[in-house]
Design a protein around this motif. Structure first.
Motif, short mmCIF file in Angstrom:
data_model
loop_
_atom_site.label_atom_id
_atom_site.label_comp_id
_atom_site.label_asym_id
_atom_site.label_seq_id
_atom_site.Cartn_x
_atom_site.Cartn_y
_atom_site.Cartn_z
N UNK A 232 40.26 41.65 45.73
CA UNK A 232 39.58 40.44 45.76
C UNK A 232 39.93 39.63 44.21
N UNK A 233 39.49 38.51 44.15
CA UNK A 233 39.94 37.51 43.16
C UNK A 233 39.32 37.97 41.68
N UNK A 234 40.00 38.66 40.73
CA UNK A 234 39.97 39.40 39.54
C UNK A 234 39.23 38.04 38.54
N UNK A 235 39.44 37.01 38.89
CA UNK A 235 39.00 35.95 37.92
C UNK A 235 37.36 35.69 38.13
N UNK A 236 37.11 36.10 39.45
CA UNK A 236 35.42 36.12 39.63
C UNK A 236 34.88 37.34 39.34
N UNK A 237 35.72 38.53 38.97
CA UNK A 237 35.01 39.55 38.74
C UNK A 237 33.91 39.66 37.63
N UNK A 238 32.85 40.11 37.88
CA UNK A 238 31.84 40.39 36.66
C UNK A 238 31.88 41.09 35.83
N UNK A 239 32.71 42.28 36.17
CA UNK A 239 33.11 43.08 34.91
C UNK A 239 34.35 42.56 33.81
N UNK A 240 35.09 41.69 34.69
CA UNK A 240 36.00 41.16 33.75
C UNK A 240 35.65 39.88 32.79
#
Length: 400
Positions: A232-240
């Motif tokens: 999945x797109x890491x730029x949208x990851x809530x943790x990041x």
């Protein structure tokens, strides 16, 4: 110093590295932190943008109506300007505007409020790096060369979403705030749609919040492009996003807290609890071809006046996009002068230090013609971009 839209060199922004990370901290260290603007530059942009939107007749940029379904290009609205009776207004754009401001911030540029106001006034401030022919017929703001983020494998990710997460119901009010309207609304001689009554103070605050979230350098960061990720797109990851928020709090200090109001962030917002060791697996890999992006010269697509297909806004060589400057400065000013003179001189600066000039007969150029499209469709210019010497700059002046 005039307003410019710099293109990032590969030294400033290299191609996205291929590697695997397993924690939030590793992801931030590998892909985010090395490509952040200096804190003092972000602080400057913060002061600039807040001073700009405080002006009664500010024009804010709204990221909407930049895509279309099937062949319905008449639903696009990039560059379309709406003004209320007080002079306040808004113009639709795409995410290019955030990329262009990011490029300026990363390169350390600190424009003044006077420069920003002048660029808005003469309409040289860009809304995109590519526009359709229909948009070019009615737009009031123009184009700029791409800063090459996507070509080098990057995506610009927003910390606070532009299209949600406000302290008001954005989805239920966005049609009222930013109507798509009918294409003919902007079919006036000056291509401006004028409202009958002033925008209310509350609506203005909401519009400004959308604008600031779109363009503020403290509200976005680079992440690997979606096409290079295995999951999945890491730029949208809530943790990041939560970790980036924590790091930005340390990096930019009180600026982040001060922006909660202008961004219209809800007081109930709670970020996920994260540390640098919080697991987050990201595999960044090349495409199936094994290439990040082509480094061969890019051919400029010819464009006739009023063409409906998008065209590139700059010539690209193996060294990257080539800057184009005009004299008089600013595309709007140059176009107006060219319509009167009908003759121009194009000077190409080559990689070997030499230059060459050629005449441009613009006798068929009209007020509806697309300046850069006509310029870049010239066969001689495209051939020069493919030569061994290569073109490093293009300057266009009126013929004496």
């Amino acid at each position: 110093m005039a307003w410019t839209n710099p293109t990032l060199s590969t030294a400033q922004l290299p191609y996205v590295p291929f590697q695997t990370v397993s924690t939030v901290g590793e992801c931030y260290a590998a892909y985010v932190e090395p490509y952040l603007p200096a804190p003092d530059v972000v602080q400057h942009w913060n002061e600039l943008l807040l001073a700009y939107v405080a002006q009664p007749q500010a024009i804010v940029f709204i990221r909407r109506y930049a895509t279309y379904a099937q062949k319905q290009r008449d639903t696009l609205r990039r560059g379309f300007l709406t003004l209320d009776p007080t002079g306040f207004g808004y113009v639709y754009c795409d995410n290019s505007i955030a990329q262009l401001i990011f490029a300026q911030a990363l390169s350390g540029r600190k424009p003044t409020l006077a420069e920003l106001n002048a660029a808005i006034a003469d309409r040289s401030f860009p809304v995109s790096t590519i526009l359709s022919g229909l948009e070019r017929q009615q737009l009031t703001f123009g184009l700029a060369p791409s800063p090459q983020l996507g070509r080098r494998g990057w995506k610009l990710s927003h910390l606070h979403s532009v299209n949600g997460g406000y302290d008001f119901d954005y989805q239920s009010t966005c049609q009222h705030l930013f109507p798509r309207g009918h294409y003919a609304w902007w079919g006036t001689p000056d291509h401006i749609y004028r409202l009958d009554s002033p925008v209310s103070p509350d609506d203005r605050e909401k519009m400004v919040a959308h604008f600031l979230r779109t363009v503020h350098p403290a509200n976005y960061f680079l992440s690997p492009g979606r096409r290079h990720q295995a999951g999945a797109d890491v730029g949208e990851n809530p943790l990041l996003l939560a970790f980036v928020n924590e790091q930005f709090q340390q990096r930019y200090g009180s600026l982040m807290t001060d922006l909660q109001g202008p961004f219209r962030v809800p007081g109930s917002l709670v970020w996920p609890a994260v540390t640098a060791s919080t697991p987050l697996q990201l595999i960044v890999q090349a495409k199936a071809t094994g290439k990040v992006a082509s480094k061969k010269p890019v051919t400029v697509k010819p464009a006739a006046d009023g063409a409906s297909d998008p065209v590139r806004t700059s010539v690209s060589t193996s060294h990257g996009p080539v800057p184009i400057t005009f004299e008089p400065a600013g595309e709007a000013a140059f176009k107006a002068a060219l319509l009167a003179r009908k003759q121009a001189i194009i000077t190409l600066s080559l990689q070997d230090g030499s230059s060459r000039s050629e005449e441009w007969d613009a006798s068929n150029f009209t007020a509806d013609s697309y300046l850069r499209g006509n310029l870049l469709s010239r066969q001689s210019l495209r051939r020069a971009a493919r030569t061994a010497a290569g073109v490093v700059a293009i300057h266009v002046t009126l013929a004496p």
